[in-house]
Design a protein around this motif. Structure first.
Motif, PDB file in Angstrom:
ATOM      1  N   GLY A  19     -43.030  20.778  32.097  1.00 21.33           N
ATOM      2  CA  GLY A  19     -42.085  20.947  30.987  1.00 21.33           C
ATOM      3  C   GLY A  19     -40.980  19.905  31.030  1.00 21.33           C
ATOM      4  O   GLY A  19     -40.573  19.372  29.990  1.00 21.33           O
ATOM      5  N   GLU A  20     -40.501  19.611  32.243  1.00 26.08           N
ATOM      6  CA  GLU A  20     -39.464  18.590  32.396  1.00 26.08           C
ATOM      7  C   GLU A  20     -40.029  17.209  32.074  1.00 26.08           C
ATOM      8  O   GLU A  20     -39.351  16.387  31.452  1.00 26.08           O
ATOM      9  CB  GLU A  20     -38.897  18.631  33.812  1.00 26.08           C
ATOM     10  N   LEU A  21     -41.275  16.962  32.470  1.00 22.30           N
ATOM     11  CA  LEU A  21     -41.920  15.690  32.155  1.00 22.30           C
ATOM     12  C   LEU A  21     -42.077  15.533  30.639  1.00 22.30           C
ATOM     13  O   LEU A  21     -41.895  14.447  30.095  1.00 22.30           O
ATOM     14  CB  LEU A  21     -43.279  15.597  32.853  1.00 22.30           C
ATOM     15  N   ALA A  22     -42.363  16.622  29.966  1.00 21.02           N
ATOM     16  CA  ALA A  22     -42.464  16.593  28.501  1.00 21.02           C
ATOM     17  C   ALA A  22     -41.129  16.188  27.883  1.00 21.02           C
ATOM     18  O   ALA A  22     -41.079  15.372  26.957  1.00 21.02           O
ATOM     19  CB  ALA A  22     -42.913  17.955  27.976  1.00 21.02           C
ATOM     20  N   LYS A  23     -40.032  16.726  28.415  1.00 23.30           N
ATOM     21  CA  LYS A  23     -38.700  16.359  27.922  1.00 23.30           C
ATOM     22  C   LYS A  23     -38.419  14.883  28.157  1.00 23.30           C
ATOM     23  O   LYS A  23     -37.876  14.204  27.293  1.00 23.30           O
ATOM     24  CB  LYS A  23     -37.619  17.171  28.634  1.00 23.30           C
ATOM     25  N   LEU A  24     -38.752  14.401  29.331  1.00 25.37           N
ATOM     26  CA  LEU A  24     -38.458  13.012  29.696  1.00 25.37           C
ATOM     27  C   LEU A  24     -39.271  11.998  28.897  1.00 25.37           C
ATOM     28  O   LEU A  24     -38.781  10.906  28.610  1.00 25.37           O
ATOM     29  CB  LEU A  24     -38.717  12.792  31.191  1.00 25.37           C
ATOM     30  N   THR A  25     -40.497  12.351  28.549  1.00 27.86           N
ATOM     31  CA  THR A  25     -41.383  11.402  27.875  1.00 27.86           C
ATOM     32  C   THR A  25     -41.466  11.610  26.363  1.00 27.86           C
ATOM     33  O   THR A  25     -41.961  10.741  25.664  1.00 27.86           O
ATOM     34  CB  THR A  25     -42.810  11.489  28.449  1.00 27.86           C
ATOM     35  N   GLY A  26     -41.033  12.770  25.894  1.00 29.94           N
ATOM     36  CA  GLY A  26     -41.177  13.080  24.477  1.00 29.94           C
ATOM     37  C   GLY A  26     -42.611  13.407  24.113  1.00 29.94           C
ATOM     38  O   GLY A  26     -42.981  13.440  22.939  1.00 29.94           O
ATOM     39  N   CYS A  27     -43.415  13.654  25.127  1.00 22.97           N
ATOM     40  CA  CYS A  27     -44.829  13.974  24.946  1.00 22.97           C
ATOM     41  C   CYS A  27     -44.992  15.496  24.918  1.00 22.97           C
ATOM     42  O   CYS A  27     -44.270  16.205  25.617  1.00 22.97           O
ATOM     43  CB  CYS A  27     -45.607  13.378  26.120  1.00 22.97           C
TER      44      CYS A  27
END
Length: 85
Positions: A19-27
């Motif tokens: 979920g945090e990676l999604a926030k960071l990448t906009g993916c």
């Protein structure tokens, strides 16, 4: 459900959740999950609660690479081959 970490803490952390990676990448979360299941995005499994942890910097670069290749018209099987080499 766990508390969400602040962006400051996420950016200071070596590992992030999907979920945090999604926030960071906009993916999208589902896209990152697909990349993970296809072996295009690596993770480490934390023993507690079987949580997947992604190396923040490495994962961001990998997502950017996958996006670039997709924009270039590469298919998922082609990208998987390129990542494997």
């Amino acid at each position: 459900m766990s508390r969400q970490r602040s962006m400051e803490k996420i950016l200071a952390s070596e590992y992030v959740s999907i979920g945090e990676l999604a926030k960071l990448t906009g993916c999208r979360y589902s896209t990152l999950k697909f990349y993970t299941e296809e072996g295009m995005l690596s993770f480490e499994q934390a023993e507690e609660h079987l949580t997947r942890r992604y190396k923040r910097e490495e994962s961001i670069k990998q997502v950017e690479r996958i996006r670039f290749l997709r924009q270039e018209g590469k298919t998922v099987p082609e990208i998987k081959k390129m990542i494997a080499t």
